[in-house]
Scaffold this active site. Structure first.
Site, PDB file in Angstrom:
ATOM      1  N   GLY A   1       5.888   2.544 -11.223  1.00 40.58           N
ATOM      2  CA  GLY A   1       4.459   2.773 -11.387  1.00 40.58           C
ATOM      3  C   GLY A   1       3.675   1.741 -10.612  1.00 40.58           C
ATOM      4  CB  CYS A   2       0.302   0.409 -11.216  1.00 39.48           C
ATOM      5  SG  CYS A   2      -0.832  -0.828 -10.592  1.00 39.48           S
ATOM      6  CG  PHE A   3       2.015  -3.156  -6.687  1.00 35.98           C
ATOM      7  CD1 PHE A   3       0.688  -3.307  -7.035  1.00 35.98           C
ATOM      8  CD2 PHE A   3       2.308  -2.912  -5.358  1.00 35.98           C
ATOM      9  CE1 PHE A   3      -0.327  -3.226  -6.099  1.00 35.98           C
ATOM     10  CE2 PHE A   3       1.298  -2.832  -4.403  1.00 35.98           C
ATOM     11  CZ  PHE A   3      -0.027  -2.986  -4.781  1.00 35.98           C
TER      12      PHE A   3
END
Length: 176
Positions: free
Chosen positions: A11-13
């Site tokens: 997902g989002c880093f």
């Protein structure tokens, strides 16, 4: 100090970075991009889904304090490895669940952990397992994002609860 590197996408880093920065034995965490075909990708292009890159973190850790297996066990508790190209409202191949291994030992460990985690999740694990491609460090404003922007909407409503869940589940693994 003996170190090893893990490259993970889930997902989002920003979410992964925020958690791994709090993990005992982690030396550094960098947000970036890996697994695509475009050299030197930019955030805007990765977000469009046109480069093939995943948002990833590169985690350097002290092997005397934490193992690669431990890094992966945390990984499987901080994102949903059963949703293809999606984490919550973040949708696209750039948000895929992926483990990029740096050697055959990491690959073997990852295969074992994935097999063990299959018994934990109710749906099949779709985490990609592939050799580590070139890593491109994300733009400077993405580094330490949660720490620098805790009140930003995404941070307050998405990342903060993930960090709180991590702290509760892994209290014994928190850096001092």
């Amino acid at each position: 100090m003996a170190t090893e590197t893990a490259t993970l996408g889930g997902g989002c880093f920003w979410c992964l970075e925020a958690v791994y920065q709090e993990l005992k034995g982690v030396v550094s965490v960098e947000s970036g991009y890996a697994g695509g075909a475009v050299p030197s990708p930019r955030y805007e292009d990765v977000c469009e889904g046109t480069t093939g890159h995943a948002e990833v973190v590169r985690v350097v850790f002290d092997t005397d304090k934490i193992s690669y297996r431990d890094i992966l066990e945390v990984f499987f508790t901080i994102h949903d490895p059963t949703t293809l190209n999606r984490q919550g409202n973040d949708i696209g191949t750039q948000y895929r669940s992926v483990i990029y291994y740096h050697d055959e030992t990491q690959r073997d460990t990852a295969q074992h952990v994935i097999a063990e985690m299959a018994n934990v999740w109710d749906a099949p694990i779709v985490t990609e397992l592939a050799p580590a491609p070139e890593f491109f460090k994300a733009e400077a404003y993405h580094q330490n994002y949660f720490r620098q922007n805790p009140m930003q909407g995404y941070c307050a409503y998405i990342i903060a609860p993930k960090v709180a869940k991590f702290r509760k589940m892994h209290a014994d693994r928190l850096a001092g």
